[in-house]
Design a protein around this motif. Structure first.
Motif, mmCIF file in Angstrom:
data_model
loop_
_atom_site.group_PDB
_atom_site.id
_atom_site.type_symbol
_atom_site.label_atom_id
_atom_site.label_comp_id
_atom_site.label_asym_id
_atom_site.label_seq_id
_atom_site.Cartn_x
_atom_site.Cartn_y
_atom_site.Cartn_z
ATOM 1 N N GLU A 49 0.825 -1.206 0.000
ATOM 2 C CA GLU A 49 0.000 0.000 0.000
ATOM 3 C C GLU A 49 0.867 1.267 0.000
ATOM 4 N N ALA A 50 1.963 1.249 0.748
ATOM 5 C CA ALA A 50 2.861 2.408 0.747
ATOM 6 C C ALA A 50 3.431 2.633 -0.650
ATOM 7 N N GLY A 51 3.859 1.559 -1.313
ATOM 8 C CA GLY A 51 4.379 1.688 -2.668
ATOM 9 C C GLY A 51 3.333 2.175 -3.646
ATOM 10 N N ASP A 52 2.130 1.640 -3.538
ATOM 11 C CA ASP A 52 1.035 2.078 -4.409
ATOM 12 C C ASP A 52 0.800 3.582 -4.280
ATOM 13 N N LEU A 53 0.701 4.050 -3.050
ATOM 14 C CA LEU A 53 0.359 5.447 -2.818
ATOM 15 C C LEU A 53 1.514 6.390 -3.160
ATOM 16 N N LEU A 54 2.748 5.924 -3.034
ATOM 17 C CA LEU A 54 3.878 6.744 -3.464
ATOM 18 C C LEU A 54 3.887 6.914 -4.982
ATOM 19 N N ARG A 55 3.403 5.906 -5.701
ATOM 20 C CA ARG A 55 3.353 5.990 -7.170
ATOM 21 C C ARG A 55 2.086 6.655 -7.687
ATOM 22 N N ASP A 56 1.085 6.762 -6.848
ATOM 23 C CA ASP A 56 -0.227 7.258 -7.279
ATOM 24 C C ASP A 56 -0.154 8.767 -7.537
ATOM 25 N N ARG A 57 -0.458 9.176 -8.752
ATOM 26 C CA ARG A 57 -0.335 10.590 -9.107
ATOM 27 C C ARG A 57 -1.443 11.448 -8.514
ATOM 28 N N ARG A 58 -2.408 10.816 -7.874
ATOM 29 C CA ARG A 58 -3.415 11.590 -7.139
ATOM 30 C C ARG A 58 -2.879 12.044 -5.787
ATOM 31 N N MET A 59 -1.742 11.495 -5.389
ATOM 32 C CA MET A 59 -1.069 11.905 -4.158
ATOM 33 C C MET A 59 0.045 12.886 -4.530
ATOM 34 N N ILE A 60 0.107 14.004 -3.834
ATOM 35 C CA ILE A 60 1.064 15.057 -4.175
ATOM 36 C C ILE A 60 1.842 15.475 -2.929
ATOM 37 N N HIS A 61 2.938 16.241 -3.177
ATOM 38 C CA HIS A 61 3.767 16.714 -2.060
ATOM 39 C C HIS A 61 3.155 17.938 -1.380
ATOM 40 N N ASP A 62 2.719 18.918 -2.170
ATOM 41 C CA ASP A 62 2.091 20.135 -1.645
ATOM 42 C C ASP A 62 2.937 20.753 -0.533
ATOM 43 N N GLY A 63 4.090 21.306 -0.929
ATOM 44 C CA GLY A 63 5.009 21.886 0.041
ATOM 45 C C GLY A 63 4.398 23.014 0.844
ATOM 46 N N ARG A 64 3.521 23.791 0.209
ATOM 47 C CA ARG A 64 2.874 24.897 0.935
ATOM 48 C C ARG A 64 2.022 24.356 2.083
ATOM 49 N N ARG A 65 1.240 23.334 1.775
ATOM 50 C CA ARG A 65 0.379 22.751 2.819
ATOM 51 C C ARG A 65 1.232 22.123 3.927
ATOM 52 N N TYR A 66 2.327 21.488 3.565
ATOM 53 C CA TYR A 66 3.207 20.876 4.568
ATOM 54 C C TYR A 66 3.748 21.939 5.522
ATOM 55 N N MET A 67 4.224 23.055 4.968
ATOM 56 C CA MET A 67 4.728 24.131 5.812
ATOM 57 C C MET A 67 3.631 24.670 6.722
ATOM 58 N N GLU A 68 2.462 24.923 6.156
ATOM 59 C CA GLU A 68 1.372 25.512 6.932
ATOM 60 C C GLU A 68 0.870 24.553 8.008
#
Length: 401
Positions: A49-68
């Motif tokens: 599941e971790a590998g699937d979700l790391l490859r899934d393009r619907r999952m993003i990094h969103d650096g702004r959200r991470y900082m906030e």
């Protein structure tokens, strides 16, 4: 928006100072469910599941959200992290990634191998005296720092400027770790931004056979491949990627072998096992113990409705000991060729560009150390960071043999 775990899903309090991903309750939770709930979002515990979700393009990094999420809405750390290459997707990521692929070639990495081995041998010499040594300070920091500087074309006299800055950049993934984290990060980003500007100007005037010169040449071409701000950000990010995680991986390797001295002796007798040992060390004691993603849209995955904006943490250390992915997953064994690759380098379009270089550095280091020194043993207290983000001791007192 937040995705809510089912009522019967395990809960793991990763914010508890005593929490440890090697604890029995983690693997009990993993046996029960592919994910667990936590104080700040879902934890993905299993390898598939971790590998699937790391490859899934619907999952993003969103650096702004991470900082906030961590209360940072501006300043030097925000200005560096949000536009970082890994926090882009789509056309911008493809453009910057294409530029990096041209500069960060397999040929360039392979050409560094003799330098890596020579430097590893030089740093090993002082460790062979029967005394206690801080492995992090004397080897773990110095080897990847020298290699990173060589890769980027940094002058040897400037190496010392990088030591503290590059070590502190990794704190960006440990923002919940203490009051001084943001201050240390700001100091590192400011220092490295200034140095990157100096490096760009130096390579514009005196280009060499190094990665920085290749990137500066693309900027000089003026055809829109990269702006000056993007170039500065790329160079600072490269410093982080080429040094911090590798220094921690080297220290983590020593901790793994200190607990399995017979494996060290075997490696010393059979140095041809070094590349396999690297993979096992990265599986067993990864320097990136967790990798985060945000959901870029609403979608369903294995019966779980994941809402746009949901924060998911891929628990790399737990996933890489998942018995569904590895036979004898709870055993550290460098003689076994593991088929499932490590997750700490990510997957898909964002797979780490520096993975090959990290493998060369750790492999050459282990080969030199194990053939010349007896098994390591921990000779004092080992302060460790929290369970999330970049993992590895700040100091590591060792004796060899």
């Amino acid at each position: 928006m937040a995705t809510h775990a089912a009522p019967n899903v395990p809960f793991l309090d990763v914010l508890d100072p005593a929490f440890d991903f090697e604890a029995p309750e983690v693997y009990a939770a993993q046996a029960e469910s592919w994910y667990a709930d936590s104080p700040f979002g879902l934890l993905v515990l299993r390898y598939e599941e971790a590998g699937d979700l790391l490859r899934d393009r619907r999952m993003i990094h969103d650096g702004r959200r991470y900082m906030e999420t961590h209360g940072i809405t501006g300043g030097p750390v925000y200005d560096w992290f949000v536009p970082m290459i890994v926090n882009h997707d789509g056309d911008v990521h493809r453009r910057l990634r294409g530029l990096m692929n041209k500069a960060f070639t397999a040929r360039r990495v392979d050409r560094l191998r003799p330098f890596v081995r020579e430097r590893a041998e030089r740093l090993t010499d002082p460790l062979d005296d029967g005394g206690t040594h801080d492995f992090v300070a004397e080897f773990g920091i110095r080897l990847p720092l020298a290699v990173m500087c060589r890769l980027l074309g940094v002058r040897p006299e400037d190496y010392d400027h990088f030591g503290t800055w590059t070590a502190d950049l990794g704190l960006v993934f440990s923002l919940s770790g203490g009051d001084d984290v943001v201050a240390r990060l700001e100091n590192a980003v400011n220092g490295l931004n200034d140095y990157a500007d100096h490096l760009i100007d130096d390579k514009l005037a005196r280009p060499g056979d190094d990665l920085s010169s290749d990137l500066v040449a693309a900027y000089r071409a003026g055809d829109g491949q990269v702006s000056r701000d993007e170039l500065r950000n790329l160079l600072v990010t490269l410093v982080f990627a080429a040094h911090d995680t590798t220094r921690h991986q080297l220290a983590n390797a020593m901790i793994a072998f200190a607990g399995h001295p017979g494996q060290w002796t075997l490696l010393g007798r059979q140095p041809e096992l070094a590349s396999q040992a690297v993979e096992e060390v990265m599986r067993w004691q990864p320097s990136s113990g967790s990798v985060y993603r945000f959901a870029g849209e609403d979608f369903d995955y294995k019966g779980l409705a994941i809402e746009k904006g949901a924060y998911l943490t891929m628990c790399v250390k737990a996933a890489q000991r998942d018995p569904r992915a590895y036979k004898n997953a709870d055993r550290f064994d460098i003689t076994v060729a593991r088929e499932a690759p490590p997750l700490q380098f990510g997957a898909g379009p964002h797979h780490c560009l520096g993975a090959a270089l990290a493998r060369v550095e750790v492999g050459e280091a282990l080969s030199v150390l194990a053939t010349r020194l007896g098994p390591p043993s921990v000779a004092g207290a080992v302060p460790r960071p929290g369970p999330l983000g970049i993992q590895g001791p700040e100091t590591l007192p060792l004796r060899f043999g």
